[in-house]
Design a protein around this motif. Structure first.
Motif, PDB file in Angstrom:
ATOM      1  N   VAL A 151       0.482  19.080   3.227  1.00 35.87           N
ATOM      2  CA  VAL A 151       1.231  17.709   3.531  1.00 35.87           C
ATOM      3  C   VAL A 151       2.288  18.185   2.753  1.00 35.87           C
ATOM      4  O   VAL A 151       2.132  18.752   1.685  1.00 35.87           O
ATOM      5  CB  VAL A 151       0.770  16.526   3.940  1.00 35.87           C
ATOM      6  N   ARG A 152       4.486  17.737   2.704  1.00 39.95           N
ATOM      7  CA  ARG A 152       4.765  16.798   2.031  1.00 39.95           C
ATOM      8  C   ARG A 152       5.507  15.298   2.111  1.00 39.95           C
ATOM      9  O   ARG A 152       4.852  15.073   2.435  1.00 39.95           O
ATOM     10  CB  ARG A 152       6.230  17.838   2.292  1.00 39.95           C
ATOM     11  N   ASN A 153       5.963  14.774   1.002  1.00 37.29           N
ATOM     12  CA  ASN A 153       6.511  13.479   1.152  1.00 37.29           C
ATOM     13  C   ASN A 153       7.858  13.581   0.805  1.00 37.29           C
ATOM     14  O   ASN A 153       7.741  14.521  -0.894  1.00 37.29           O
ATOM     15  CB  ASN A 153       5.232  12.985   0.167  1.00 37.29           C
ATOM     16  N   GLN A 154       8.453  12.550   0.664  1.00 36.35           N
ATOM     17  CA  GLN A 154       9.555  12.428   0.321  1.00 36.35           C
ATOM     18  C   GLN A 154       9.382  11.045  -0.659  1.00 36.35           C
ATOM     19  O   GLN A 154       9.395   9.940  -0.198  1.00 36.35           O
ATOM     20  CB  GLN A 154      10.663  12.378   1.478  1.00 36.35           C
ATOM     21  N   LEU A 155      10.585  10.955  -1.612  1.00 34.95           N
ATOM     22  CA  LEU A 155      10.619   9.819  -2.372  1.00 34.95           C
ATOM     23  C   LEU A 155      11.531   8.617  -1.726  1.00 34.95           C
ATOM     24  O   LEU A 155      12.650   9.205  -0.861  1.00 34.95           O
ATOM     25  CB  LEU A 155      11.784  10.262  -3.419  1.00 34.95           C
ATOM     26  N   GLU A 156      11.830   7.322  -1.639  1.00 33.96           N
ATOM     27  CA  GLU A 156      11.937   6.345  -0.974  1.00 33.96           C
ATOM     28  C   GLU A 156      12.109   5.874  -2.436  1.00 33.96           C
ATOM     29  O   GLU A 156      11.053   5.268  -3.148  1.00 33.96           O
ATOM     30  CB  GLU A 156      11.574   5.837   0.658  1.00 33.96           C
ATOM     31  N   ILE A 157      12.838   4.169  -2.156  1.00 35.18           N
ATOM     32  CA  ILE A 157      13.249   2.635  -3.238  1.00 35.18           C
ATOM     33  C   ILE A 157      12.871   1.794  -2.464  1.00 35.18           C
ATOM     34  O   ILE A 157      12.712   1.488  -1.581  1.00 35.18           O
ATOM     35  CB  ILE A 157      14.804   2.873  -3.546  1.00 35.18           C
ATOM     36  N   ALA A 184      13.745  16.216  -3.636  1.00 37.18           N
ATOM     37  CA  ALA A 184      12.666  15.961  -4.476  1.00 37.18           C
ATOM     38  C   ALA A 184      11.584  16.282  -3.594  1.00 37.18           C
ATOM     39  O   ALA A 184      10.741  15.395  -3.723  1.00 37.18           O
ATOM     40  CB  ALA A 184      13.512  15.568  -5.395  1.00 37.18           C
ATOM     41  N   VAL A 185      11.919  16.996  -2.267  1.00 36.93           N
ATOM     42  CA  VAL A 185      10.742  16.920  -1.759  1.00 36.93           C
ATOM     43  C   VAL A 185       9.769  17.645  -2.173  1.00 36.93           C
ATOM     44  O   VAL A 185       9.720  18.854  -2.494  1.00 36.93           O
ATOM     45  CB  VAL A 185      10.388  17.189  -0.453  1.00 36.93           C
ATOM     46  N   ASN A 186       8.481  16.751  -2.124  1.00 38.55           N
ATOM     47  CA  ASN A 186       6.885  17.141  -2.847  1.00 38.55           C
ATOM     48  C   ASN A 186       5.503  17.602  -1.566  1.00 38.55           C
ATOM     49  O   ASN A 186       5.560  17.254  -0.534  1.00 38.55           O
ATOM     50  CB  ASN A 186       6.651  16.375  -3.334  1.00 38.55           C
ATOM     51  N   ASP A 187       5.504  19.089  -1.858  1.00 42.39           N
ATOM     52  CA  ASP A 187       4.991  20.050  -1.270  1.00 42.39           C
ATOM     53  C   ASP A 187       3.412  19.790  -2.057  1.00 42.39           C
ATOM     54  O   ASP A 187       3.024  19.608  -3.074  1.00 42.39           O
ATOM     55  CB  ASP A 187       4.290  21.139  -1.068  1.00 42.39           C
ATOM     56  N   ALA A 189      -5.860  19.153  13.148  1.00 39.31           N
ATOM     57  CA  ALA A 189      -4.714  19.050  14.923  1.00 39.31           C
ATOM     58  C   ALA A 189      -4.181  16.949  14.766  1.00 39.31           C
ATOM     59  O   ALA A 189      -3.894  16.185  13.931  1.00 39.31           O
ATOM     60  CB  ALA A 189      -4.780  18.783  15.719  1.00 39.31           C
ATOM     61  N   GLN A 190      -6.241  16.696  14.255  1.00 38.52           N
ATOM     62  CA  GLN A 190      -6.581  15.100  14.566  1.00 38.52           C
ATOM     63  C   GLN A 190      -6.144  14.510  12.503  1.00 38.52           C
ATOM     64  O   GLN A 190      -5.571  13.112  12.312  1.00 38.52           O
ATOM     65  CB  GLN A 190      -8.149  15.251  14.524  1.00 38.52           C
ATOM     66  N   GLY A 191      -6.668  15.413  11.371  1.00 38.04           N
ATOM     67  CA  GLY A 191      -5.751  15.081   9.919  1.00 38.04           C
ATOM     68  C   GLY A 191      -4.404  15.373  10.068  1.00 38.04           C
ATOM     69  O   GLY A 191      -4.074  14.326   9.523  1.00 38.04           O
ATOM     70  N   GLN A 192      -3.617  15.510  10.460  1.00 35.25           N
ATOM     71  CA  GLN A 192      -2.325  15.515  10.594  1.00 35.25           C
ATOM     72  C   GLN A 192      -2.088  14.828  11.307  1.00 35.25           C
ATOM     73  O   GLN A 192      -0.726  13.955  10.745  1.00 35.25           O
ATOM     74  CB  GLN A 192      -1.928  17.598  11.001  1.00 35.25           C
ATOM     75  N   PHE A 215       3.741  11.256   5.943  1.00 37.75           N
ATOM     76  CA  PHE A 215       4.168  12.934   5.265  1.00 37.75           C
ATOM     77  C   PHE A 215       4.387  13.044   6.336  1.00 37.75           C
ATOM     78  O   PHE A 215       4.521  12.978   7.359  1.00 37.75           O
ATOM     79  CB  PHE A 215       2.403  13.075   5.079  1.00 37.75           C
ATOM     80  N   LEU A 216       5.459  14.158   5.646  1.00 44.42           N
ATOM     81  CA  LEU A 216       6.293  15.513   5.860  1.00 44.42           C
ATOM     82  C   LEU A 216       4.925  16.396   7.068  1.00 44.42           C
ATOM     83  O   LEU A 216       4.226  17.077   6.345  1.00 44.42           O
ATOM     84  CB  LEU A 216       7.652  15.848   5.654  1.00 44.42           C
ATOM     85  N   LYS A 217       4.946  17.270   7.699  1.00 41.83           N
ATOM     86  CA  LYS A 217       4.412  18.619   8.009  1.00 41.83           C
ATOM     87  C   LYS A 217       4.617  19.216   7.069  1.00 41.83           C
ATOM     88  O   LYS A 217       5.786  19.314   6.172  1.00 41.83           O
ATOM     89  CB  LYS A 217       5.106  18.973   9.371  1.00 41.83           C
TER      90      LYS A 217
END
Length: 269
Positions: free
Chosen positions: A125-131, A227-230, A255-258, A266-268
């Motif tokens: 997955v990937r993840n993005q920041l937020e305030i 600044a997206v994290n893998d 597919a279930q986990g995703q 989370f991002l693909k």
């Protein structure tokens, strides 16, 4: 907790059987490390599987752990959540674990460089920041720049932690300098400061803002796209239960986990 892994011992007839299957079917599908020595069929997961995972994965991995235990009666998933750098240090220091899921390739590299992972880690997955702000956003924070205003108490993750490194990258991309009131060792620690009203805002992951619900309010900012994290996951070299570990990794990537991960924000990969 002590776990028992299924291991296959060499069987003299195995090579002949495999060769015959290769001629008839074009491939030998079974793996020696994942086959039951009595039947030759894939071994079923059993016992305890220990997973070291980034703090931001806590909610989604806990849900997947329950699903795994339900799908594989007789198994138990034991989690250790925390800052990826601390978890990596624990693994290279000999802490017993079967699976490592990190919040950045850099922290996973600490483990692979020491030869403590099997094969090449896979980004799942990937993840993005937020305030994260106080509920209702009383300080009217609408941008990353607003965090630099005098009087605004901001918390960041420590610079060596993936969420902290990502925050520094986002600030740099916006040409901004920020002095936080504290640096926290993982993303949950940073978020808690806002939840307890000890800070006005924190730069965390969007998944953590979503998991917090009404306790905080999220503010998106464009610099986060820089600044997206893998998130990579790997089977560990000294895993005491490799069969269950591989099955858990397979669930995370399925597919279930995703779907569970996507619902958490989370991002693909």
């Amino acid at each position: 907790m002590t776990s028992t892994a299924h291991r296959r011992h060499p069987v003299p007839q195995a090579a002949g059987v495999c060769a015959a299957a290769l001629l008839l079917l074009g491939a030998c599908s079974s793996s020696a490390s994942d086959a039951d020595p009595g039947t030759g069929s894939p071994a079923k997961p059993s016992g305890t599987v220990t997973v070291f995972a980034a703090a931001s994965l806590q909610e989604s991995f806990t849900a997947l752990g329950k699903r795994f235990e339900k799908e594989h009666p007789g198994t138990e998933v034991s989690f250790s959540f925390g800052g990826s750098d601390s978890l990596a240090a624990g693994i290279t220091g000999g802490a017993p674990a079967d699976v490592f899921a990190a919040a950045s390739p850099r922290t996973m590299k600490v483990v692979t460089d020491k030869g403590d992972a099997v094969g090449t880690p896979v980004t799942f997955v990937r993840n993005q920041l937020e305030i994260a702000t106080l509920p209702g956003n009383p300080d009217r924070i609408t941008s990353l720049k607003d965090l630099t205003r005098p009087g605004v108490k901001v918390v960041l993750c420590a610079k060596e932690v993936p969420c902290g490194a990502a925050a520094q990258k986002a600030l740099h991309s916006g040409g901004l300098t920020l002095t936080p009131v504290s640096y926290e060792q993982d993303v949950k620690g940073a978020l808690t400061k806002v939840e307890l009203k000890e800070a006005d805002a924190a730069v965390v992951y969007r998944t953590d803002v979503k998991a917090a619900g009404a306790k905080v309010e999220g503010v998106e900012f464009p610099e986060s796209a820089k600044a997206v994290n893998d998130y990579p996951i790997a089977l560990l070299r000294n895993a005491s239960n490799p069969t269950a570990a591989k099955a858990f990794i397979a669930l995370v990537r399925s597919a279930q986990g995703q779907k569970v991960l996507a619902e958490a924000g989370f991002l693909k990969p």
